[in-house]
Design an enzyme around this catalytic site. Structure first.
Site, PDB file in Angstrom:
ATOM      1  CG  HIS A  99      68.901  63.056  -3.948  1.00 46.58           C
ATOM      2  ND1 HIS A  99      67.813  63.075  -4.771  1.00 46.58           N
ATOM      3  CD2 HIS A  99      68.648  63.963  -2.978  1.00 46.58           C
ATOM      4  CE1 HIS A  99      66.931  63.962  -4.324  1.00 46.58           C
ATOM      5  NE2 HIS A  99      67.411  64.526  -3.232  1.00 46.58           N
ATOM      6  CG  ASP A 102      68.397  59.930  -6.350  1.00 46.77           C
ATOM      7  OD1 ASP A 102      67.784  59.641  -5.315  1.00 46.77           O
ATOM      8  OD2 ASP A 102      68.519  61.095  -6.789  1.00 46.77           O
ATOM      9  CG  HIS A 269      59.161  72.524  -1.799  1.00 49.25           C
ATOM     10  ND1 HIS A 269      60.529  72.339  -1.750  1.00 49.25           N
ATOM     11  CD2 HIS A 269      58.635  71.291  -2.004  1.00 49.25           C
ATOM     12  CE1 HIS A 269      60.810  71.054  -1.917  1.00 49.25           C
ATOM     13  NE2 HIS A 269      59.679  70.400  -2.084  1.00 49.25           N
ATOM     14  CG  ASP A 294      63.389  71.278  -7.843  1.00 52.13           C
ATOM     15  OD1 ASP A 294      64.317  71.509  -8.653  1.00 52.13           O
ATOM     16  OD2 ASP A 294      63.516  70.518  -6.863  1.00 52.13           O
ATOM     17  CG  ASP A 305      56.184  68.066  -2.036  1.00 49.90           C
ATOM     18  OD1 ASP A 305      55.854  68.683  -3.054  1.00 49.90           O
ATOM     19  OD2 ASP A 305      57.351  67.757  -1.758  1.00 49.90           O
ATOM     20  CG  ASP A 307      57.319  65.965  -5.568  1.00 48.04           C
ATOM     21  OD1 ASP A 307      57.333  67.198  -5.504  1.00 48.04           O
ATOM     22  OD2 ASP A 307      57.987  65.240  -4.797  1.00 48.04           O
ATOM     23  CG  ASP A 337      61.705  67.471  -7.144  1.00 50.05           C
ATOM     24  OD1 ASP A 337      61.481  66.257  -7.156  1.00 50.05           O
ATOM     25  OD2 ASP A 337      62.175  68.079  -6.158  1.00 50.05           O
TER      26      ASP A 337
HETATM   27  C1  XUL Z   1      61.761  67.155  -1.645  1.00 48.44           C
HETATM   28  C2  XUL Z   1      62.514  67.733  -2.776  1.00 48.44           C
HETATM   29  C3  XUL Z   1      63.867  67.142  -3.043  1.00 48.44           C
HETATM   30  C4  XUL Z   1      64.887  68.148  -3.457  1.00 48.44           C
HETATM   31  C5  XUL Z   1      66.282  67.585  -3.566  1.00 48.44           C
HETATM   32  O1  XUL Z   1      60.507  67.696  -1.472  1.00 48.44           O
HETATM   33  O2  XUL Z   1      62.048  68.604  -3.458  1.00 48.44           O
HETATM   34  O3  XUL Z   1      63.727  66.147  -4.005  1.00 48.44           O
HETATM   35  O4  XUL Z   1      64.558  68.730  -4.676  1.00 48.44           O
HETATM   36  O5  XUL Z   1      66.708  66.976  -2.405  1.00 48.44           O
HETATM   37 CO    CO Z   2      62.762  69.673  -5.097  1.00 47.25          CO
END
Ligand code: XUL
Ligand code: CO
Length: 435
Positions: A99, A102, A269, A294, A305, A307, A337
């Protein structure tokens, strides 16, 4: 060279018997699987945000990581870029994603922020002349700054829409200049907290307008990559408009964008939307909007979430099977991700996360390929639907039979369908032979 990864040597494939924690045991990039290099199947990427920008905070406590680039403005951003490309090289990683927020600090104005981002982008471009790491996708952070608290494209205030447009234009152009294969839009704040202050139809029209503008600009600058929407049902917004693949498709279809935009599907997600990852992939593939994925996993007890890096071969195998059956991800890839836990303080932990995740993907790819090469599973599923390939089944699909024709056919031929086993347990056992 920085000294951030001091003492760590490049990670190489050493085979399944290696006890070296900083070696790949299954990810062997040049190994051929179904006629294609493993690396070309997976196209794995490092996520800049989790790996270099995340500070280790949680809702109850702040920063736990002590990175030498934190709080140091543009000098810090340049050091971060150096460390990032050192990690890509150590991991032999073919892709990365970022992003704008970032990679460079936000300035006092949009122009200053964008200049900062472009300055780091130029450093990336220079590094990419000698590095083999390519850009899988770029994206704009339209969710962290308080100006976006009520949405970016879906904000009640058109000035916020304009500001978001200015940010996306900059990152889209940078993504193009760096040869990015995709551009991603994840609408974390494109939704609402309460319907009491929200006009859903109005906000959806705004979101579609924004997407049209992005596509127009991509065409204008000659960006050939895929434009991707990343579905997620909630978090941070209570309700997000890009809820899941089916919802995104309905939105694209309504606004005439279903041939221009695909999906970036994330494991965690999918779970938040009460789907499996493979469901989302299979549905997107069948609708023609499978773009990229991702890779991560959620903590299934917490319901957040989280991650985390993927670590379940059986789960990822089912996803990889769907991807292979639909011809692969093409311009897409597997972006990690995923972030190490807040207690994983050491630079080496950043490698352990990616090594483990990549080994899981490699094993899943090979298992999915073995299922396809064996052919038993595909044959069973094809046989289940064989009635639709000829005779009455085909005539129905070809639109040759009316409701009345079918009613008459049942009477004439004395049709009395006999239920057949769905063989779920047999199929589960069959899949487990390959995992
Ligand atoms: C948020 C997410 C983000 C996107 C990119 O849950 O997955 O990091 O992948 O904006
Ligand atoms: Co993502």
């Amino acid at each position: 060279m920085t000294d951030f990864f001091k003492g760590i040597s490049p990670v190489r494939f050493e085979g399944p018997d290696s006890a070296n924690p900083l070696a790949y045991r299954h990810y062997n990039k040049d190994e051929m699987v179904l006629g294609k290099r493993m690396e070309d199947h997976i196209r794995p990427g490092v996520a800049y945000w989790h790996t270099f920008a995340w500070e280790g905070g949680d809702p109850f406590g702040g920063r736990t990581f002590d990175r030498p680039w934190f709080d140091k403005g543009m000098d810090g951003a340049r050091l971060k870029a150096d460390v990032a490309f050192e990690l890509f090289e150590l991991l032999d990683m073919p892709f990365f994603c970022f992003h704008d927020a970032d990679i460079a600090p936000e300035g006092a104005t949009l122009a200053e922020s964008n200049r900062n981002v472009r300055a780091i982008g130029e450093i990336f471009a220079r590094k990419m002349e000698t590095s083999r790491t390519r850009l899988l996708w770029g994206t704009a952070n339209l969710f962290s700054n308080r100006r976006y608290m009520s949405g970016a494209a879906t904000n009640p205030d058109p000035e916020v829409f304009a500001y978001a447009a200015g940010q996306v234009k900059n990152v889209l152009e940078l993504t193009h200049d760096l040869g990015g294969a995709n551009y991603v839009l994840w609408g974390g704040r494109e939704g609402y907290e309460t319907l009491l202050n929200t006009k859903i139809g109005q906000e959806q029209d705004q979101m579609a307008r924004f997407l049209h503008l992005v596509i127009e600009h991509a065409e204008k600058i000659g960006f050939k990559g895929q434009i991707l929407i990343e579905p997620k049902p909630q978090e941070p917004s209570k309700h997000q408009y890009d809820f899941d693949v089916a919802t995104v498709y309905g939105f694209l279809k309504k606004y005439g964008l279903e041939t221009k935009v695909k999906c970036n599907i994330e494991v965690g997600h999918a779970f938040l939307a009460n789907h499996s990852f493979e469901h989302e992939i299979a549905l997107a593939a069948s609708l023609g909007i499978l773009g990229s994925v991702d890779a991560n996993r959620n903590d299934l007890q917490s319901g957040w979430d989280t991650d985390q890096f993927p670590n379940s071969v059986p789960e990822t195998t089912l996803a990889f099977y769907q991807i292979l059956k639909h011809g692969g991800l093409n311009a897409g890839g597997w972006n990690f991700d995923a972030k190490v836990r807040r207690q994983s303080l050491d630079p080496a932990d950043l490698l352990h996360g990616h090594i483990g995740g990549l080994d899981v993907l490699a094993r899943s790819l090979k298992a999915a390929a073995a299922i396809i090469e064996d052919g038993t599973y595909d044959r069973i599923v094809d046989e289940r639907y064989a009635g639709w390939n000829a005779g009455m089944g085909k005539d129905i699909l070809d639109g040759k039979l009316s409701l009345a024709d079918l009613a008459a056919r049942v009477e004439q031929d004395n049709i009395n369908p006999q239920p057949r086993s769905g063989q779920q347990e047999y199929l589960e056992n069959l899949i487990n032979r390959f995992v």
